[in-house]
Design a protein around this motif. Structure first.
Motif, PDB file in Angstrom:
ATOM      1  N   THR A  30      -3.607  85.502  18.561  1.00  0.00           N
ATOM      2  CA  THR A  30      -3.263  86.465  19.597  1.00  0.00           C
ATOM      3  C   THR A  30      -3.357  85.783  20.952  1.00  0.00           C
ATOM      4  O   THR A  30      -4.222  84.929  21.176  1.00  0.00           O
ATOM      5  CB  THR A  30      -4.166  87.711  19.576  1.00  0.00           C
ATOM      6  OG1 THR A  30      -3.771  88.595  20.641  1.00  0.00           O
ATOM      7  CG2 THR A  30      -5.639  87.360  19.759  1.00  0.00           C
ATOM      8  N   ARG A  31      -2.456  86.165  21.848  1.00  0.00           N
ATOM      9  CA  ARG A  31      -2.503  85.685  23.225  1.00  0.00           C
ATOM     10  C   ARG A  31      -3.445  86.531  24.080  1.00  0.00           C
ATOM     11  O   ARG A  31      -3.676  86.211  25.241  1.00  0.00           O
ATOM     12  CB  ARG A  31      -1.094  85.743  23.833  1.00  0.00           C
ATOM     13  CG  ARG A  31      -0.050  84.925  23.099  1.00  0.00           C
ATOM     14  CD  ARG A  31       1.368  85.367  23.472  1.00  0.00           C
ATOM     15  NE  ARG A  31       2.375  84.724  22.634  1.00  0.00           N
ATOM     16  CZ  ARG A  31       2.664  85.091  21.392  1.00  0.00           C
ATOM     17  NH1 ARG A  31       2.003  86.091  20.823  1.00  0.00           N
ATOM     18  NH2 ARG A  31       3.587  84.464  20.698  1.00  0.00           N
ATOM     19  N   ASP A  32      -3.963  87.611  23.497  1.00  0.00           N
ATOM     20  CA  ASP A  32      -4.746  88.611  24.230  1.00  0.00           C
ATOM     21  C   ASP A  32      -6.172  88.116  24.461  1.00  0.00           C
ATOM     22  O   ASP A  32      -7.052  88.298  23.622  1.00  0.00           O
ATOM     23  CB  ASP A  32      -4.750  89.923  23.448  1.00  0.00           C
ATOM     24  CG  ASP A  32      -5.422  91.062  24.210  1.00  0.00           C
ATOM     25  OD1 ASP A  32      -5.936  90.824  25.325  1.00  0.00           O
ATOM     26  OD2 ASP A  32      -5.452  92.187  23.678  1.00  0.00           O
ATOM     27  N   LEU A  33      -6.376  87.494  25.596  1.00  0.00           N
ATOM     28  CA  LEU A  33      -7.690  86.969  25.948  1.00  0.00           C
ATOM     29  C   LEU A  33      -8.482  88.062  26.653  1.00  0.00           C
ATOM     30  O   LEU A  33      -8.507  88.169  27.877  1.00  0.00           O
ATOM     31  CB  LEU A  33      -7.536  85.738  26.836  1.00  0.00           C
ATOM     32  CG  LEU A  33      -7.086  84.476  26.086  1.00  0.00           C
ATOM     33  CD1 LEU A  33      -6.478  83.468  27.048  1.00  0.00           C
ATOM     34  CD2 LEU A  33      -8.245  83.855  25.319  1.00  0.00           C
ATOM     35  N   SER A  34      -9.126  88.891  25.850  1.00  0.00           N
ATOM     36  CA  SER A  34      -9.857  90.055  26.346  1.00  0.00           C
ATOM     37  C   SER A  34     -10.797  90.516  25.246  1.00  0.00           C
ATOM     38  O   SER A  34     -10.700  90.066  24.094  1.00  0.00           O
ATOM     39  CB  SER A  34      -8.881  91.187  26.689  1.00  0.00           C
ATOM     40  OG  SER A  34      -8.327  91.745  25.504  1.00  0.00           O
TER      41      SER A  34
END
Length: 335
Positions: A30-34
């Motif tokens: 995932t690109r979702d860095l959170s």
């Protein structure tokens, strides 16, 4: 492994995907860095994390700027692993985490106060077997590692002064070895006055054999997550002295295969534009870091081949030959 492949294996050389042999493992991306991205990808590799769970995390030197953000880990613990402990060991070098007392003070400074942190070598060591090793038959770990049924290896992927890169393999290969015996076995040649006398190919192999002891101990009850964010060429053990971050953020990877998750991490770094990855690639190659991957493969710890599952696009399968088009370029907000 055929003879031609063996001849090309060196820790200084990146092995192109089409030269790799063996099976493919699943790696999630995932690109979702959170916190939400971490929770999303964790759920894909959490099924076998049962019983008492340890979270092997590099908690960093005091005020280290690049460690995985505490709020991300706190959200994961509170929502998915309320009874888990972060697990660490004391350092071999003298610094902010050399003794248990110093280590606990550093944990407070860095904000690791929202759940139990087990410094596993606080009460001594335990020797775990190393199967089919070249350098070791056993590795000394923090004694408390045997108190856990499962291990989540949650890693900040970055460069490393001696290892070239710090991925899941380094996180447990160095990070589970106790601070006085195990880490000395890995870093120091017998009888040497130089505590860092082992380097390059041999160091990568020793790290991997130590890692294998932990992987074998937990069996199917171990999972790996690499966070490719704030990737300095320096390890988090350098704290505020770490070199500035010049490599773009990439995303989060997870797998049940330690070799595959580190191999994918390396591939995505290499897939960046040369201007974006030059410093990190130079650090990896000059320290012979690629030997971590090929030696894990030789030890039977996993595969260097994989299929990426893109969690941001309906779990689309991205094959390595399409990785540049399928994963790169990244969203501008991710840089």
């Amino acid at each position: 492994m055929n003879k031609d492949f063996k001849a090309t294996v060196t820790g200084k050389r990146y092995i192109p995907y089409d030269e790799r042999e063996g099976n493919e493992s699943i790696v999630y991306f995932t690109r979702d860095l959170s916190p939400e991205g971490l929770l999303k990808i964790y759920k894909k590799v959490s099924e076998n994390l049962t019983g008492k769970v340890g979270i092997k995390l590099h908690t960093g030197e005091k005020n280290g700027p690049n460690i995985i953000p505490r709020p991300w880990v706190k959200a994961l613990v509170e929502k998915e692993l309320p009874n888990a402990s972060i697990v660490e060991t004391n350092t071999y070098y003298e610094g902010d985490r050399y003794t248990t007392e110093q280590h606990r003070e550093t944990l407070k400074v860095n904000g690791w106060t929202f759940c139990n942190v087990d410094i596993m070598d606080e009460d001594g060591t335990v020797a775990l077997p190393v199967k089919n090793g070249k350098w070791f038959t056993e590795m000394y770990m923090g004694k408390n590692i045997t108190n856990y049924d499962s291990l989540l290896v949650l890693t900040h992927f970055k460069g490393h002064m001696m290892g070239g890169f710090g991925g899941s393999n380094k996180n447990i290969g160095i990070g589970c070895a106790d601070g006085r015996i195990g880490k000395k076995m890995i870093h120091t040649a017998e009888g040497s006055d130089n505590m860092w006398s082992i380097a390059e190919e041999e160091l990568m192999e020793r790290i991997s054999e130590s890692s294998k002891a932990t992987v074998d101990y937990f069996g199917k009850n171990i999972s790996f997550i690499n966070v490719l964010r704030n990737m300095s060429v320096s390890c988090d053990c350098e704290g505020c002295a770490a070199m500035p971050v010049v490599t773009p953020n990439i995303g989060i990877l997870a797998s049940l295969d330690i070799c595959a998750v580190d191999s994918t991490s390396i591939d995505l770094v290499y897939a960046l534009d040369e201007k974006d990855h030059a410093d990190l690639v130079e650090r990896i190659q000059t320290r012979h870091g690629h030997r971590q991957l090929s030696y894990m493969k030789e030890l039977g710890m996993g595969n260097m081949k994989y299929v990426l599952i893109d969690l941001d696009n309906g779990e689309k399968r991205i094959y390595p030959k399409d990785a540049v088009e399928g994963v790169i370029p990244f969203d501008e907000d991710n840089r």
